[in-house]
Design a protein around this motif. Sequence first.
Motif, PDB file in Angstrom:
ATOM      1  N   HIS A  59      14.621   5.506   2.146  1.00 16.56           N
ATOM      2  CA  HIS A  59      14.850   5.590   3.583  1.00 16.56           C
ATOM      3  C   HIS A  59      15.605   4.702   4.353  1.00 16.56           C
ATOM      4  CE1 HIS A  59      13.316   7.741   7.243  1.00 16.56           C
ATOM      5  NE2 HIS A  59      13.152   6.407   7.883  1.00 16.56           N
ATOM      6  N   LEU A  60      15.418   3.492   3.863  1.00 16.61           N
ATOM      7  CA  LEU A  60      16.367   2.418   4.743  1.00 16.61           C
ATOM      8  C   LEU A  60      17.513   2.911   4.660  1.00 16.61           C
ATOM      9  CD1 LEU A  60      13.614  -0.557   4.248  1.00 16.61           C
ATOM     10  CD2 LEU A  60      14.656   0.194   6.570  1.00 16.61           C
ATOM     11  N   LEU A  61      17.938   2.926   3.086  1.00 22.80           N
ATOM     12  CA  LEU A  61      19.476   3.251   2.683  1.00 22.80           C
ATOM     13  C   LEU A  61      20.020   4.285   3.561  1.00 22.80           C
ATOM     14  CD1 LEU A  61      19.143   2.086  -1.145  1.00 22.80           C
ATOM     15  CD2 LEU A  61      20.288   0.810   0.912  1.00 22.80           C
ATOM     16  N   ALA A  62      19.125   5.285   3.668  1.00 21.06           N
ATOM     17  CA  ALA A  62      19.825   6.241   4.202  1.00 21.06           C
ATOM     18  C   ALA A  62      19.787   6.385   5.819  1.00 21.06           C
ATOM     19  CB  ALA A  62      18.688   7.691   3.925  1.00 21.06           C
ATOM     20  N   GLU A  63      18.824   5.450   6.139  1.00 19.02           N
ATOM     21  CA  GLU A  63      19.223   5.231   7.756  1.00 19.02           C
ATOM     22  C   GLU A  63      18.981   3.722   7.888  1.00 19.02           C
ATOM     23  OE1 GLU A  63      17.021   6.437  11.996  1.00 19.02           O
ATOM     24  OE2 GLU A  63      16.440   7.602   9.967  1.00 19.02           O
ATOM     25  N   PRO A  64      20.186   2.851   7.833  1.00 19.40           N
ATOM     26  CA  PRO A  64      19.945   1.489   7.773  1.00 19.40           C
ATOM     27  C   PRO A  64      19.795   0.767   9.019  1.00 19.40           C
ATOM     28  CG  PRO A  64      22.278   2.324   7.572  1.00 19.40           C
ATOM     29  CD  PRO A  64      21.342   3.521   7.583  1.00 19.40           C
ATOM     30  N   ARG A  65      18.779   1.183   9.403  1.00 18.31           N
ATOM     31  CA  ARG A  65      18.172   0.442  10.826  1.00 18.31           C
ATOM     32  C   ARG A  65      16.777  -0.170  10.807  1.00 18.31           C
ATOM     33  NH1 ARG A  65      21.911   1.179  14.874  1.00 18.31           N
ATOM     34  NH2 ARG A  65      23.625   2.771  14.407  1.00 18.31           N
ATOM     35  N   PHE A  66      16.651  -1.034  11.690  1.00 17.39           N
ATOM     36  CA  PHE A  66      15.215  -1.453  11.635  1.00 17.39           C
ATOM     37  C   PHE A  66      14.379  -0.552  12.385  1.00 17.39           C
ATOM     38  CE2 PHE A  66      17.195  -5.535  10.872  1.00 17.39           C
ATOM     39  CZ  PHE A  66      16.388  -6.390  10.278  1.00 17.39           C
ATOM     40  N   PRO A  67      13.221   0.171  11.607  1.00 15.84           N
ATOM     41  CA  PRO A  67      12.395   1.186  12.348  1.00 15.84           C
ATOM     42  C   PRO A  67      11.616   0.582  13.178  1.00 15.84           C
ATOM     43  CG  PRO A  67      11.482   0.453   9.923  1.00 15.84           C
ATOM     44  CD  PRO A  67      12.754  -0.484  10.586  1.00 15.84           C
ATOM     45  N   GLY A  68      10.934   1.547  14.150  1.00 18.35           N
ATOM     46  CA  GLY A  68       9.730   1.321  15.033  1.00 18.35           C
ATOM     47  C   GLY A  68       8.585   1.472  14.377  1.00 18.35           C
ATOM     48  N   PRO A  69       7.455   1.387  15.233  1.00 18.84           N
ATOM     49  CA  PRO A  69       6.301   1.794  14.706  1.00 18.84           C
ATOM     50  C   PRO A  69       6.031   3.140  14.374  1.00 18.84           C
ATOM     51  CG  PRO A  69       5.919   0.106  16.547  1.00 18.84           C
ATOM     52  CD  PRO A  69       7.299   0.625  16.444  1.00 18.84           C
ATOM     53  N   GLU A  70       5.156   3.481  13.487  1.00 12.69           N
ATOM     54  CA  GLU A  70       5.136   4.926  12.955  1.00 12.69           C
ATOM     55  C   GLU A  70       4.086   5.781  13.363  1.00 12.69           C
ATOM     56  OE1 GLU A  70       5.684   5.998   8.977  1.00 12.69           O
ATOM     57  OE2 GLU A  70       6.788   4.261   8.430  1.00 12.69           O
ATOM     58  N   GLY A  71       3.267   5.087  14.378  1.00  9.38           N
ATOM     59  CA  GLY A  71       2.273   5.735  15.003  1.00  9.38           C
ATOM     60  C   GLY A  71       0.884   5.920  14.413  1.00  9.38           C
TER      61      GLY A  71
ATOM     62  N   HIS B  84       0.936  -1.080   0.080  1.00  7.90           N
ATOM     63  CA  HIS B  84      -0.065   0.028  -0.051  1.00  7.90           C
ATOM     64  C   HIS B  84       0.850   1.431  -0.015  1.00  7.90           C
ATOM     65  CE1 HIS B  84      -3.226   2.805   0.945  1.00  7.90           C
ATOM     66  NE2 HIS B  84      -4.194   1.797   1.021  1.00  7.90           N
ATOM     67  N   ALA B  85       0.423   2.322  -0.355  1.00  7.01           N
ATOM     68  CA  ALA B  85       0.983   3.508  -0.830  1.00  7.01           C
ATOM     69  C   ALA B  85       1.284   4.271   0.631  1.00  7.01           C
ATOM     70  CB  ALA B  85       0.830   4.529  -1.618  1.00  7.01           C
ATOM     71  N   ASP B  86       0.242   3.956   1.834  1.00  2.00           N
ATOM     72  CA  ASP B  86       0.296   4.791   3.036  1.00  2.00           C
ATOM     73  C   ASP B  86       0.922   3.720   3.976  1.00  2.00           C
ATOM     74  OD1 ASP B  86      -1.325   6.753   1.718  1.00  2.00           O
ATOM     75  OD2 ASP B  86      -3.095   5.732   2.169  1.00  2.00           O
ATOM     76  N   PRO B  87       1.289   4.242   5.090  1.00  2.00           N
ATOM     77  CA  PRO B  87       2.027   3.483   6.141  1.00  2.00           C
ATOM     78  C   PRO B  87       0.845   2.392   6.634  1.00  2.00           C
ATOM     79  CG  PRO B  87       2.680   5.684   6.371  1.00  2.00           C
ATOM     80  CD  PRO B  87       1.614   5.673   5.303  1.00  2.00           C
ATOM     81  N   LYS B  88       1.381   1.247   6.612  1.00  2.00           N
ATOM     82  CA  LYS B  88       0.422   0.337   6.982  1.00  2.00           C
ATOM     83  C   LYS B  88       1.089  -0.955   8.012  1.00  2.00           C
ATOM     84  CE  LYS B  88      -3.401   1.547   4.965  1.00  2.00           C
ATOM     85  NZ  LYS B  88      -4.678   1.782   5.395  1.00  2.00           N
ATOM     86  N   LEU B  89       2.331  -0.665   8.173  1.00  2.00           N
ATOM     87  CA  LEU B  89       3.165  -1.750   8.918  1.00  2.00           C
ATOM     88  C   LEU B  89       2.520  -2.042  10.174  1.00  2.00           C
ATOM     89  CD1 LEU B  89       5.704  -3.671   8.584  1.00  2.00           C
ATOM     90  CD2 LEU B  89       6.932  -1.831   9.830  1.00  2.00           C
ATOM     91  N   ARG B  90       2.170  -3.530  10.115  1.00  2.00           N
ATOM     92  CA  ARG B  90       1.796  -4.118  11.335  1.00  2.00           C
ATOM     93  C   ARG B  90       2.264  -5.551  11.485  1.00  2.00           C
ATOM     94  NH1 ARG B  90      -3.272  -1.798   9.663  1.00  2.00           N
ATOM     95  NH2 ARG B  90      -4.156  -3.885   8.820  1.00  2.00           N
ATOM     96  N   THR B  91       2.910  -5.533  12.594  1.00  2.00           N
ATOM     97  CA  THR B  91       3.680  -7.193  12.468  1.00  2.00           C
ATOM     98  C   THR B  91       3.984  -7.700  13.925  1.00  2.00           C
ATOM     99  OG1 THR B  91       5.860  -8.069  11.775  1.00  2.00           O
ATOM    100  CG2 THR B  91       6.083  -5.657  12.389  1.00  2.00           C
ATOM    101  N   VAL B  92       4.548  -8.835  14.029  1.00  2.00           N
ATOM    102  CA  VAL B  92       4.743  -9.087  15.346  1.00  2.00           C
ATOM    103  C   VAL B  92       6.177  -9.401  15.624  1.00  2.00           C
ATOM    104  CG1 VAL B  92       2.709 -10.630  15.827  1.00  2.00           C
ATOM    105  CG2 VAL B  92       4.463 -11.670  14.636  1.00  2.00           C
ATOM    106  N   LEU B  93       6.921  -8.881  14.518  1.00  2.00           N
ATOM    107  CA  LEU B  93       8.472  -9.036  14.402  1.00  2.00           C
ATOM    108  C   LEU B  93       9.308  -7.553  14.642  1.00  2.00           C
ATOM    109  CD1 LEU B  93       8.869 -11.402  11.152  1.00  2.00           C
ATOM    110  CD2 LEU B  93       8.479 -11.844  13.753  1.00  2.00           C
TER     111      LEU B  93
END
Length: 293
Positions: free
Chosen positions: A271-283, A213-222
Motif C-alpha cells: 500500500h505504501l509503495l502504491a501510494e508513497p505518502r505518510f498516511p493519517g489515522p485510519e479511524g 499485528h494483522a489488524d490496524p493498530k497504529l497509535r503514535t505521537v509522530l
Amino acid sequence: MSPTPQLRDPAVPEILDRGRMEITGRLVDASNATLFGTVALDGVELRCVYKPVRGERPLWDFPDGTLAGREVGAYLVSEVSGLHVVPPTVLRAEAPFGPGMVQAWVSSGDESALTEPSSDGFDGELDEETIRLAAETLVELCEPDTVPDGWLPVLRARDGAGDPVVLVHADHPRLRAMALFDVVVNNADRKGGHVIVAGDGGVYGVDHGLTLHADPKLRTVLWGWIGDDIGEEHTAQLKELRARLAGDFADVLGEHVTRREIAALRSRIDHLLAEPRFPGPEGYGPAIPWPAF
C-alpha cells in the motif's frame, strides 16, 4: 574489560545473546516486567534491557507470551529495511528469569546511576521520569506560544488546569524514518518517551512489543508528516524489505509472528509503495497512545 563496541557493531547481538547477564535494576512503572543489567562476553560488557516473557501482562488484543518475539521482529524489520531505528535486540532462551527479549541500552545522558548495583546486587527501583531525563527528547508537550521553530504540531488540547497545550515533535530525518517504520510494523504504542537520541547522535525507538499485528493498530505521537511524500530513499528501503519478504526473511520473521501477520506486513508495504505518502489515522481506534509519554 575491552572498550564497549558501537551500537551498530555486528558483535553486539552475539554479546546480548551469549553474554553472562547480571541484573542491576528494574523499571517499576512499566506495564510489563522491565529489568536492567549488563551482559559480558570475551571481555566486552554491554548495558542492556531485559524483558522476560513470564513478566508480560496479558492483553485482550495480542496473544499471550508474544511481546518479546514482536520486539525482536520489529528489530529485524528495522535492520532488513535499512531504516536502523531500533537498538540491537535478541530473543534469549537462557536468562536469569527465563526466556525473554534482551536489547542494547541506549541513552544520551549519564547512565552511571542506572546500573550501579547496591550491596545486595540489585539497583532498586527506577521510575519513568528517571529514564526519560536520561535522554534528550524530540517530542514535547508545550504551550502554543513556545513551540520550537520548525517543529510539527500533532494535537492541540488542554492540560489538567484547563490551559492550552500542543503536542509537537521535531522535523528530524531520523524521526521521520521512525514514523515510517511505525507505519510498516503497525506500532500500537509509539509514545514520546519511546524516542531516544543516543550519545552517538542516532535516534532510536524502544518498546516494540505491540507491533506487527494483522489488524490496524497504529497509535503514535509522530503524525507530523501526514500526506507528505515518503521520498526516494525510503521508497527504495521499502522495496528492499518487500523483496526480502518474498524470500528467506519471511521464514526468519515467522519465528516471531504468524503467517497472517507477515501477510499483513506485506500488504502494508504494498500500500505504501502504491501510494508513497505518510498516511493519517485510519479511524479504527485512538490515534495516539495514552499516556502520550
